[in-house]
Design an enzyme around this catalytic site. Structure first.
Site, short mmCIF file in Angstrom:
data_model
loop_
_atom_site.label_atom_id
_atom_site.label_comp_id
_atom_site.label_asym_id
_atom_site.label_seq_id
_atom_site.Cartn_x
_atom_site.Cartn_y
_atom_site.Cartn_z
N SER A 165 0.82 -1.22 0.00
CA SER A 165 0.00 0.00 0.00
C SER A 165 0.86 1.27 0.00
CB SER A 165 -0.94 0.03 1.21
OG SER A 165 -1.58 1.28 1.33
N TYR B 35 -3.15 0.47 10.52
CA TYR B 35 -2.88 0.26 9.10
C TYR B 35 -1.63 1.03 8.66
CZ TYR B 35 -4.02 -0.41 4.13
OH TYR B 35 -3.99 -0.78 2.81
N LYS C 206 1.69 -1.06 7.49
CA LYS C 206 2.07 -0.99 6.08
C LYS C 206 3.47 -0.40 5.92
CE LYS C 206 -1.44 -2.90 4.09
NZ LYS C 206 -1.28 -4.15 3.30
#
Length: 264
Positions: free
Chosen positions: A138, A151, A155
């Site tokens: 991502s 997140y 990531k």
């Protein structure tokens, strides 16, 4: 790397980017594809539309024993794995209020799953002197993710691990790419558009691509053996701006987030 004639494993293959990769790889002439997902029935439906050999396995990528078992089954039915696509990922839409359980689950799927995938396939790849790891990381791993602390953090760790794999094994015939898209029309994004700041910020940041467009970028990135595969080319410019003036970049991101919140 050209995927024609290759044996491939894809996690998170039941929908979104994973399903689009499976379809595109099959169209490109992959020899065999293992589709791994918690939703085995949905993965089987994707597999049914592929014109190549397939293996479908229900797999919790946060459990190393399940990842290892899945890879062993895939290699047993298809042959040596040429390309490992560690693609599964989850979000929380939470900030400081994220629970210990949310942090643990996000770390397991967004980071440890890449570790488990590498452990499962690397011995065979190193023995053969060739192989490819594609980790879905991502753009949040290069920039950040407003509205979702677990997140954003995991990531970043995923990108760091992909870099480590490349610098450690790149001279031993193993290639590594980090797939870093921004907004993609997948359940992870669309499921949160009505409530989560994280999903709204992604949608406001730029073009939301279809999973098939991401698959196109992956085919090109694998062929060029680029470490960073950026389906949104503008992400490269954002990274440059972040590196050249971190404070200005943060201020701009705060303005964008404020704009999203003011529209609510």
């Amino acid at each position: 790397m050209r995927v024609t004639g290759k044996n491939i494993v894809i996690t998170g293959a039941a929908s979104g980017i994973g399903a689009a990769l499976a379809r595109r790889f099959a169209a490109e002439g992959a020899a065999g594809i293992c589709l791994a997902d918690l939703d085995e029935d949905a993965a089987a439906r994707v597999a049914a539309g592929l014109e190549c050999r397939t293996v479908v396995r229900r797999t919790d990528v946060g459990e190393e024993s399940q990842v290892r078992s899945m890879v062993e089954a895939a290699a047993g039915e298809l042959g040596p794995i040429d390309l490992m696509c560690s693609n599964a990922g989850i979000g929380t839409g939470a900030g400081l209020e994220a629970t210990a359980e949310q942090w643990a689950a996000t770390w397991a799927v967004n980071v440890q799953a890449h570790v488990y995938a590498a452990r499962a396939v690397l011995p065979s790849m190193l023995e053969r002197g060739e192989g490819y790891l594609l980790n879905t990381c991502s753009a949040a791993g290069l920039l950040s993710q407003p509205g979702d602390a677990p997140y954003a953090v995991t990531k970043h760790a995923a990108v760091a691990f992909a870099e480590w794999l490349s610098l450690t094994y790149g001279d031993q015939g193993v290639r590594v790419s980090a797939l870093c898209p921004q907004g993609v029309r997948t359940p992870l994004l669309t499921g949160g558009l009505d409530g989560h700041l994280a999903a709204k910020a992604v949608a406001a940041a730029g073009t939301v691509l279809e999973p098939e467009e991401v698959a196109d970028a992956v085919i090109a990135g694998l062929a060029a053996e680029r470490f960073l595969i950026l389906p949104h080319p503008e992400v490269a410019e954002y990274v440059r701006r972040k590196a050249s003036d971190h404070d200005r970049w943060l201020a701009g991101l705060r303005r964008m987030v404020a704009g999203v919140q003011n529209r609510d």
